[in-house]
Write a protein that holds these residues in place. Structure first.
Motif, PDB file in Angstrom:
ATOM      1  N   UNK A   4     -29.686   8.584 -19.126  1.00  0.00           N
ATOM      2  CA  UNK A   4     -28.836   9.126 -20.124  1.00  0.00           C
ATOM      3  C   UNK A   4     -29.194  10.546 -20.869  1.00  0.00           C
ATOM      4  N   UNK A   5     -30.610  10.754 -20.801  1.00  0.00           N
ATOM      5  CA  UNK A   5     -31.113  11.907 -21.370  1.00  0.00           C
ATOM      6  C   UNK A   5     -30.557  13.149 -20.664  1.00  0.00           C
ATOM      7  N   UNK A   6     -30.602  12.870 -19.131  1.00  0.00           N
ATOM      8  CA  UNK A   6     -29.978  13.872 -18.418  1.00  0.00           C
ATOM      9  C   UNK A   6     -28.556  13.782 -18.332  1.00  0.00           C
ATOM     10  N   UNK A   7     -27.772  12.708 -18.690  1.00  0.00           N
ATOM     11  CA  UNK A   7     -26.277  12.990 -18.531  1.00  0.00           C
ATOM     12  C   UNK A   7     -25.693  13.519 -19.923  1.00  0.00           C
ATOM     13  N   UNK A   8     -26.525  13.189 -20.971  1.00  0.00           N
ATOM     14  CA  UNK A   8     -26.052  13.906 -22.178  1.00  0.00           C
ATOM     15  C   UNK A   8     -26.756  15.422 -22.471  1.00  0.00           C
ATOM     16  N   UNK A   9     -27.583  15.617 -21.632  1.00  0.00           N
ATOM     17  CA  UNK A   9     -28.079  17.035 -21.711  1.00  0.00           C
ATOM     18  C   UNK A   9     -28.710  17.127 -23.083  1.00  0.00           C
ATOM     19  N   UNK A  10     -29.770  16.131 -23.473  1.00  0.00           N
ATOM     20  CA  UNK A  10     -30.251  16.296 -24.723  1.00  0.00           C
ATOM     21  C   UNK A  10     -31.268  17.207 -24.973  1.00  0.00           C
ATOM     22  N   UNK A  11     -31.005  18.320 -25.829  1.00  0.00           N
ATOM     23  CA  UNK A  11     -31.827  19.591 -25.857  1.00  0.00           C
ATOM     24  C   UNK A  11     -33.230  19.655 -26.514  1.00  0.00           C
ATOM     25  N   UNK A  12     -33.485  18.608 -27.603  1.00  0.00           N
ATOM     26  CA  UNK A  12     -34.534  18.298 -28.260  1.00  0.00           C
ATOM     27  C   UNK A  12     -34.856  16.734 -28.602  1.00  0.00           C
ATOM     28  N   UNK A  52     -39.186  16.475 -20.837  1.00  0.00           N
ATOM     29  CA  UNK A  52     -38.905  17.587 -21.212  1.00  0.00           C
ATOM     30  C   UNK A  52     -38.991  18.851 -20.090  1.00  0.00           C
ATOM     31  N   UNK A  53     -39.845  18.831 -19.459  1.00  0.00           N
ATOM     32  CA  UNK A  53     -40.095  19.993 -18.349  1.00  0.00           C
ATOM     33  C   UNK A  53     -39.023  20.042 -17.317  1.00  0.00           C
ATOM     34  N   UNK A  54     -38.343  18.663 -17.170  1.00  0.00           N
ATOM     35  CA  UNK A  54     -37.300  18.653 -16.167  1.00  0.00           C
ATOM     36  C   UNK A  54     -36.065  19.260 -16.504  1.00  0.00           C
ATOM     37  N   UNK A  55     -35.901  18.917 -17.933  1.00  0.00           N
ATOM     38  CA  UNK A  55     -34.678  19.357 -18.301  1.00  0.00           C
ATOM     39  C   UNK A  55     -34.559  20.309 -19.418  1.00  0.00           C
ATOM     40  N   UNK A  56     -35.792  21.063 -19.626  1.00  0.00           N
ATOM     41  CA  UNK A  56     -35.874  22.022 -20.528  1.00  0.00           C
ATOM     42  C   UNK A  56     -35.688  21.804 -22.022  1.00  0.00           C
ATOM     43  N   UNK A  57     -36.300  20.415 -22.198  1.00  0.00           N
ATOM     44  CA  UNK A  57     -36.338  19.990 -23.672  1.00  0.00           C
ATOM     45  C   UNK A  57     -37.050  20.422 -24.628  1.00  0.00           C
ATOM     46  N   UNK A  58     -36.786  20.668 -25.748  1.00  0.00           N
ATOM     47  CA  UNK A  58     -37.736  21.226 -26.704  1.00  0.00           C
ATOM     48  C   UNK A  58     -38.319  20.037 -27.403  1.00  0.00           C
ATOM     49  N   UNK A  59     -39.489  20.085 -27.873  1.00  0.00           N
ATOM     50  CA  UNK A  59     -40.267  18.951 -28.600  1.00  0.00           C
ATOM     51  C   UNK A  59     -40.693  19.226 -29.814  1.00  0.00           C
ATOM     52  N   UNK A  60     -40.648  18.353 -30.911  1.00  0.00           N
ATOM     53  CA  UNK A  60     -41.163  18.468 -31.924  1.00  0.00           C
ATOM     54  C   UNK A  60     -42.051  17.371 -32.146  1.00  0.00           C
ATOM     55  N   UNK A  61     -43.337  17.595 -32.410  1.00  0.00           N
ATOM     56  CA  UNK A  61     -44.406  16.586 -32.545  1.00  0.00           C
ATOM     57  C   UNK A  61     -44.648  16.337 -33.978  1.00  0.00           C
ATOM     58  N   UNK A  62     -44.854  15.001 -34.311  1.00  0.00           N
ATOM     59  CA  UNK A  62     -45.395  14.606 -35.413  1.00  0.00           C
ATOM     60  C   UNK A  62     -46.795  14.066 -35.572  1.00  0.00           C
ATOM     61  N   UNK A  63     -47.649  14.617 -36.245  1.00  0.00           N
ATOM     62  CA  UNK A  63     -49.108  14.406 -36.149  1.00  0.00           C
ATOM     63  C   UNK A  63     -49.519  13.169 -37.075  1.00  0.00           C
TER      64      UNK A  63
END
Length: 613
Positions: A218-226, A276-287
């Motif tokens: 689903x992530x790949x199909x929708x091309x989720x960017x972040x 993230x690396x496969x699909x060029x997805x940006x990450x926002x991390x919560x510490x």
């Protein structure tokens, strides 16, 4: 004055009340009502004139003998004139019920849409006395809290039967829904994909994870960017060294306990990083700023950098203004500031370029105002929900609830405007956003239209500053999920998922034209129809349009001063039954396609992606 003939729904409820003779009679002709200055009762009608600063209320105590533990409803007819709601969501007219023996136990239904009503409108608040929290008496309240305008209420009663769902449109429909947009070919900029992110975690979703083939597909199909990691509330107790929960002592707050949180459940960071690396997805991390030291936080950032994923922002905790999301280690705002200052120093020593963000609830509360005086952070996190509660307080989407949902754009504009008043152009991260209603009232056209309309406000604020990213709550999950585990454990998409698919289709890899649509208004600052124009990498112009009205609308497009007369093709998602719950297999497309030329036709209650040919 109230009309002479009550609506059928109220008559039925009054009949039910009369039949259940032991239910207390609570209309405004009964003795016992206590009213504040600014309120009055005449001829069975309560009138409250709000002054913008005071909590003006009428209250009645009732015995609970006849109520038991069954759900019941406080219902009535309301009228509103020029209501201007205050800065907080609860600064509004409302129905409210308190337990006398448990003062902290209450429920409210806020009329946060504001404005005026053309006539008397049914309104309801649902309540149930929980068996473990009994009370001998309850206080019924009708109030106007810290807002301006006049509220009138009549025909107040109690009933065990819920109000019938209403399809009545809660605004005056403009005579013609004719909108326009004038595109200047040269005035465009790349659409920021960071506005199309999702918040995600699988802590309460059993077998699902970032390793699950259907989630990956689903992530790949929708091309989720972040994608936000590890999520919201769960992040305050995330152990990056084990990729699992870091359980606090039993006497400490830990909201995930209620989600059957497991000490052996992995959050799936390795699979997340791979995606993230496969699909060029940006990450926002919560510490985890509650339990992790500055040194541990720095080590987590070093590991993130070594993982190879792109992390432009780090959130310093999640919703920590809420005491339930802090614990005894961080008792107050002063402790939050001291700890996050130390963590910021440690993180900047590792990566001076990473943007570090504190979190606020409402931009005008004391927590936010105190942080606005500080300068040690780079950005601010806010979660601007249109919030109508997580509990089923009305029994159905009533006209007033629908009124608030259809005002989602204006509500969001107000929240983002309040942020700018306090923080100016300080970068703003909307790491959660959406429409919060009780689970039984979600995933229908009413809440989907509201969510889609909210995005226009986010888009406006991103263009004007200061919004830098936005992640819709939530990617997969039983509550608010774009998709969820349906029969057999397989993923299905909901109406929110259809909206998200359409938004990605229109906006990803596109340029956004600066032009904004002009439309008749349902109320001041509330367009009946909205549209934005984009230029895809295939060279085609597309319109992303939302029609919130129960009648069809039109959109006239002009390009460089010339009316568009060419062909168009509209992919539309529409449902005239606003209450119908809508869920589909992932490979089902519930949209319809219409074609035409010249002026574009938009279906009632619809989301549309229109391609100009």
């Amino acid at each position: 004055m109230p009309r002479q003939n009550a609506p059928i729904g109220i008559l039925l409820l009054m009949f039910c009340t009369a039949w259940a003779a032991d239910l207390p009679i609570v209309d405004f002709r009964q003795p016992g009502w206590k009213i504040d200055p600014g309120a009055k009762i005449e001829n069975g009608v309560l009138t409250i004139a709000g002054d913008g600063s005071n909590y003006i209320k009428a209250q009645l105590k009732i015995p609970t003998d006849a109520l038991g533990n069954r759900p019941f409803y406080l219902v009535g007819d309301i009228g509103m004139e020029n209501i201007v709601c205050g800065s907080a969501p609860y600064h509004a007219p409302k129905f409210k019920i308190y337990q006398v023996d448990n003062p902290g136990v209450y429920q409210a239904n806020n009329l946060s849409s504001g404005g005026s009503l053309a006539g008397w409108t049914p309104y309801a608040l649902k309540y149930r006395i929980e068996p473990d929290k009994p009370t001998r008496e309850m206080t019924l309240e009708v109030a106007v809290q810290c807002c301006k305008g006049t509220l009138r209420v009549c025909n107040l009663s109690l009933a065990f039967e819920p109000p019938a769902p209403s399809q009545a449109f809660p605004y005056t429909v403009p005579t013609k829904i004719e909108a326009s947009i004038s595109i200047a070919s040269a005035e465009r900029r790349p659409f920021d994909p960071n506005l199309l992110g999702v918040n995600s975690h699988f802590a309460s979703d059993g077998h699902l994870s970032y390793s699950h083939p259907e989630v990956q597909a689903l992530i790949a199909r929708w091309r989720v960017p972040l994608i936000r990691f590890p999520g919201g509330t769960v992040a305050n107790w995330y152990d990056f060294t084990t990729d699992r929960f870091k359980f606090p002592p039993a006497d400490e707050p830990f909201p995930p306990r209620g989600w059957n949180a497991s000490p052996t459940r992995d959050f799936g960071f390795p699979a997340y990083a791979t995606l993230c690396k496969q699909h060029g997805i940006t990450s926002i991390q919560v510490f985890n700023i509650i339990q992790d030291s500055p040194e541990q936080s720095a080590e987590r950032l070093r590991r993130l950098k070594a993982s190879g994923i792109r992390v432009p922002w780090i959130e310093l905790g999640n919703e920590n203004s809420d005491a339930h999301q802090r614990g005894s280690a961080m008792p107050d705002l002063a402790a939050y500031i001291a700890k996050t200052k130390a963590i910021c120093r440690a993180l900047k020593a590792v990566d001076p370029q990473v943007l570090l963000a504190v979190n606020i609830d409402h931009p005008k509360d004391e927590w936010a105002k105190a942080l606005a005086k500080e300068s040690y952070f780079d950005a601010v996190v806010m979660h601007p929900y249109v919030f109508l509660g997580e509990k089923d307080f009305a029994g159905a989407i009533d006209p007033m609830m629908l009124r608030t949902l259809l005002a989602a754009y204006r509500i969001e504009v107000g929240q983002l405007g309040a942020y700018r008043e306090i923080f100016g152009r300080k970068p703003l991260l909307l790491s959660e956003w959406g429409v919060v209603v009780p689970g039984s009232l979600q995933f229908n056209m009413a809440t989907t239209l509201a969510t889609a309309d909210m995005f226009y406000a986010i888009l406006d604020a991103a263009e004007e500053g200061p919004v830098q990213m936005a992640s819709l709550h939530i990617f997969v999950g039983g509550f608010m999920g774009l998709a969820y585990a349906g029969k057999g454990g397989h993923l299905q998409k909901r109406s929110y998922g259809v909206f998200y698919e359409m938004l990605l289709e229109a906006c990803l890899d596109a340029d956004l034209y600066l032009a904004r649509s002009a439309s008749p208004e349902l109320a001041p600052g509330l367009p009946a129809l909205q549209a934005r124009a984009l230029l895809g990498k295939d060279g085609k112009r597309r319109l992303w349009a939302v029609n919130k009205c129960p009648v069809a609308g039109t959109l006239q497009v002009s390009v460089d001063g010339q009316p568009y007369a060419g062909a168009w093709r509209a992919s539309q998602y529409s449902q005239t039954n606003l209450h119908l719950r809508m869920e589909y297999p992932l490979d089902t497309d519930p949209r319809t396609t219409t074609v035409g030329s010249g002026v574009i036709s938009l279906a009632p209650y619809s989301l549309s992606v229109v391609t100009l040919d």
